[in-house]
Design a protein around this motif. Sequence first.
Motif, PDB file in Angstrom:
ATOM      1  N   ALA A 599       0.844  -1.195   0.000  1.00 20.40           N
ATOM      2  CA  ALA A 599       0.000   0.000   0.000  1.00 20.40           C
ATOM      3  C   ALA A 599       0.883   1.250   0.000  1.00 20.40           C
ATOM      4  O   ALA A 599       1.986   1.235   0.526  1.00 20.40           O
ATOM      5  CB  ALA A 599      -0.879  -0.007   1.239  1.00 20.40           C
ATOM      6  N   PRO A 600       0.389   2.329  -0.616  1.00 22.80           N
ATOM      7  CA  PRO A 600       1.175   3.561  -0.646  1.00 22.80           C
ATOM      8  C   PRO A 600       1.531   4.007   0.772  1.00 22.80           C
ATOM      9  O   PRO A 600       0.776   3.774   1.692  1.00 22.80           O
ATOM     10  CB  PRO A 600       0.229   4.570  -1.306  1.00 22.80           C
ATOM     11  N   LEU A 602       3.457   2.815   2.807  1.00 25.60           N
ATOM     12  CA  LEU A 602       3.819   1.754   3.737  1.00 25.60           C
ATOM     13  C   LEU A 602       5.170   1.191   3.322  1.00 25.60           C
ATOM     14  O   LEU A 602       5.576   1.326   2.172  1.00 25.60           O
ATOM     15  CB  LEU A 602       2.760   0.655   3.728  1.00 25.60           C
TER      16      LEU A 602
ATOM     17  N   TYR B  24      -7.495   2.103  10.653  1.00 31.32           N
ATOM     18  CA  TYR B  24      -6.169   2.225  10.037  1.00 31.32           C
ATOM     19  C   TYR B  24      -5.670   0.863   9.551  1.00 31.32           C
ATOM     20  O   TYR B  24      -5.201   0.719   8.421  1.00 31.32           O
ATOM     21  CB  TYR B  24      -5.174   2.816  11.042  1.00 31.32           C
ATOM     22  N   ILE B  28      -6.200   1.366   5.647  1.00 26.91           N
ATOM     23  CA  ILE B  28      -5.013   2.092   5.206  1.00 26.91           C
ATOM     24  C   ILE B  28      -3.829   1.140   5.095  1.00 26.91           C
ATOM     25  O   ILE B  28      -3.211   1.013   4.052  1.00 26.91           O
ATOM     26  CB  ILE B  28      -4.706   3.275   6.141  1.00 26.91           C
ATOM     27  N   ALA B  29      -3.551   0.422   6.178  1.00 29.64           N
ATOM     28  CA  ALA B  29      -2.459  -0.562   6.110  1.00 29.64           C
ATOM     29  C   ALA B  29      -2.906  -1.803   5.335  1.00 29.64           C
ATOM     30  O   ALA B  29      -2.075  -2.568   4.861  1.00 29.64           O
ATOM     31  CB  ALA B  29      -2.019  -0.958   7.507  1.00 29.64           C
ATOM     32  N   ARG B  30      -4.205  -1.986   5.212  1.00 26.79           N
ATOM     33  CA  ARG B  30      -4.789  -3.155   4.520  1.00 26.79           C
ATOM     34  C   ARG B  30      -4.145  -4.446   5.046  1.00 26.79           C
ATOM     35  O   ARG B  30      -3.693  -5.302   4.289  1.00 26.79           O
ATOM     36  CB  ARG B  30      -4.618  -3.034   3.007  1.00 26.79           C
TER      37      ARG B  30
END
Lengths: 720, 282
Positions: A599-600, A602, B24, B28-30
Amino acid sequence: MSRQYLVGPPGAGKTGRLIDRLVSLLEQNVRPDRVLILAPQQSQARIFRAALARVQGAHRPRGEPDIHTIYSLARQHVSLFFPLIAPVAGFGNPAQEPMVINVEAVQYLVDRFVQPRLADFADLKLPRPRLVRQIIDNMNKASVCGFPLDQIAERLGAAWTGDAQRLVSYRRAQEVALDFRRFCLARSLLDFSLLMDLFARYLLPARSYQDYIAARYRHVLADNLEENPPVAHDFLRLLLRTCDSALLAEDDPGGYRLFLGADVESARSLRRHCDEVTRLDEVFVASPAIVSFSLALMAQFDEQAGKQTRPRPASDHPLPPALGDHPGVARYWTEMVDWVVEHIRRLLAGGARPSDIAVLAPFVEDVLRFELEDRLRADGVGVWSVRPSRPLYDHPLVRALVALARLAHPHWQQPVPAGELARALASLIADLDVARGQLLADAALRAAAAPGLPPIEDPAVWQRVGVRFQAPYAALCQWLAGWSAQTRADPTQAESAPLDRFWQEVFSDVLAHPGFTPHVAPANAAICDRLIRSALAFREAMQRAGPIDMMPHHEDAGVPGIAPRPLSATTFDPGLEYITILSQGLLGAQYALEREQPAPDLPGANDILLAPVYTWLTNNFRSRYQFWLDVNSLGWYERIYQPLTHPYVLSRRWKPGAPGMAWTEADEHRERQAMLRRLVGGLLYRCSGQVFVASSRLGMSGQEEAGPLERALRRVIETA
Amino acid sequence: MLDAAFVFSQQSLGDFEACPRRFYLRYIARLAWPASWISGPDAARHQARLRRGALLHRWIERHWLGIPAQAPASQPLPDGDDGAADNLRIWWQRFLDTDFGDLPAQRLPELSLVAALGRRRLLARFDLLAIETAGRAVIVDWKTSASPTLLDTASMRRRLQTRVYLYALATAGAACNGGLPIEPARCHLWYWLANFPEQPWLRIGYSDAEYRADYDRLLALAEDASRRAGEREFPLTDDERHCASCAYRALCRRTGGPAGISFENDEADQSLLEDEAFDPED
């Protein structure tokens, strides 16, 4: 509005035009759920989802268009319309809801049909997993091309010019396919091939379905038509009759998903159903230098081109601007990797970001990844690899979870050797290295009075290993002991807690906690997640399949490094079956972590990309800098040895029985040249900066190769 | 930072409201995290229950599309829940026995709407939207949970799903209404309760005032989630009851106490019927 067909090289703005059309449709108040977007794969579907954020102003309120691959669309529609097609498609119980089964289950079940017939395929000298995969490939190709399974042997046989024994193998392979198909029909199990067959042969011709899609999809957008199989083009042909507008796009060069039935000619047949065909030749990704280099290199693979030119050493002549340096020619493979790393460092020093760089090779082995990672680690640069054919079992965490499962299921009679236990502990316990893992494993085996993981009380062991590892080891050990006690006390517990749940619970109760690798490096949890999902889907498929036979796989005993299935096995245990096929490498890495793009923002999002050439192309990646490795390898040119299948013969354009339909050396050469032409073109049109090419006289395994790509590169450089 | 193309949903807003860190980790972190918040036989029963709910949704979708329904009586059904496989047949029969005459005539099953929410977007996926030109627009949601919460109108009215669905319909309903907006007063959400034959419907209306309040609340949540960056700005929830049914609780070093299967976690999950197979194209 019209039906328009766009064709042009990658980077010519076709996808941009599709997105513009989507935005325009929504801004004209077209009902969003009346728009269908067909992409060749999910990763490309995401581009369109992201584009929806561009719709602005008063038109922002909207619904959601249908964004599908042909497979996801077929799956949804076959499930929905199943009551209509099941009674005519040969299902044993048409009232039974279908269950779509995953590739693991398909491989396992086909393997069970292959097993008693192994002797029929002895002359092919193929490992069983590859034999199974080729039979599955044949079924898949038949379904997406729209011909029945009982034509496979006939088609392959008509093209074959060698030993008559091969014709027998074709027939045997077809018999396996047909047996498997009957098995699935009796149980309402849908593998990919049956699902696509239902879609192509029963759903598409059904009037009620045609009415449904005509009403549902008034506007059609389709990207990369050339990467889709004929069944997708059949579907689009139907829609082109009834829709209000269509915009279809073809990449040329393209057609890399040949192994999945991609058919460029079939895609082009849709041009006849469009009002307008627009050729886009201006490219926005590749520089003019790259384009001209691409055209020159592609021309080398046109018939007869360049055959008279004698190559000279690369350093004797000027460098085409598309190339970042003269080709790196090393004697040994490791020197080639050094050359690549040195040039990567130069690029980074010059301001390039790691994510601008792709390292591409015909095959990407673990050792290549390791060598690159190892050398670049000092520079703080990571490597993100995409290798779809990597077996799931190759992942250390997967092996560790398998080892835990074996420890917890002593009745499987699959003891865990010390070395394997050491590696498993090192993978599971945070910061524990293999050497200390080995100390623990040795101590555990000494202390073991019964199967399982025993407590280690000896303080001397912990002094050597490190006291901080005592708590996680004890937690793991206690949990396994508790699990075993529970299943011994209540035999039904073993049934109600199958392998996927065992893994999920050991993850939840132990591995997710401090002291274990997934807790300190959560990205590792993804591989556990994939494994658990895979095992769950396998178990559910096996529940629907029912008992197949109770015979153990005697021949498993002959697979090096694989624990044999116990001959005493009398009951069917999906967990044991799953572990067995997993450790045999039967399962590919469709579930493996490394296919996920970080993911962006990260860690990993800015790493260098390492991928096999075909994987990079089929994922439609773009890179500013490309490194082509092993350019002298025949891997750039030759197809993998697949004696039971054939991507060209099992295609719609191949007409069995027609005169001159034998597949000759000339045919093979022509298609290889054409594919290599498309391949280099596809790579270069997706490159916005420069290309670096490298080879070593001796390959990774010490072999010498002289493939046509290197020769072609030399000729182009010489005439630059 | 949240991706610019991210689309909020009742699920993601609910996650953010319950615990910013969960939001999150999930969006976001998936972070795929295979821990389960229930274990043992409960997990199997729960899974089977969700699957039956998903199957009922599929049958109902077929019904509205005019595709002949299966003959459920002759089918093997997902088991594993106290012999409750019969529930599915009972639910189906109740559905067939239900009078849908009150619903507007145009029926759109499994419809998704994406509504603007400030600079962000909000997705709502309706089981059914029944609509009449210049008249009412009724969202219908099939509920297979046996939780008594379903009978509590006030609680159901407050529920985030209710707020998101009605807001999305009032904001984006034009997309399926010939471009004409649907005023809040014309928007309705009806829950159909498969397990409560004595009271099969729970009906909730809408108003301009509620629409404005929903906008403020949902926008505040979405903007709050959008402007944060980095894991630290997504703290763990103070209310550890939310951890009981959270898969990430071990990662966050939370215990959360014993997890019950709440109504919120008992929703039919269509993905259970869709995400089992390998997509060879992908």
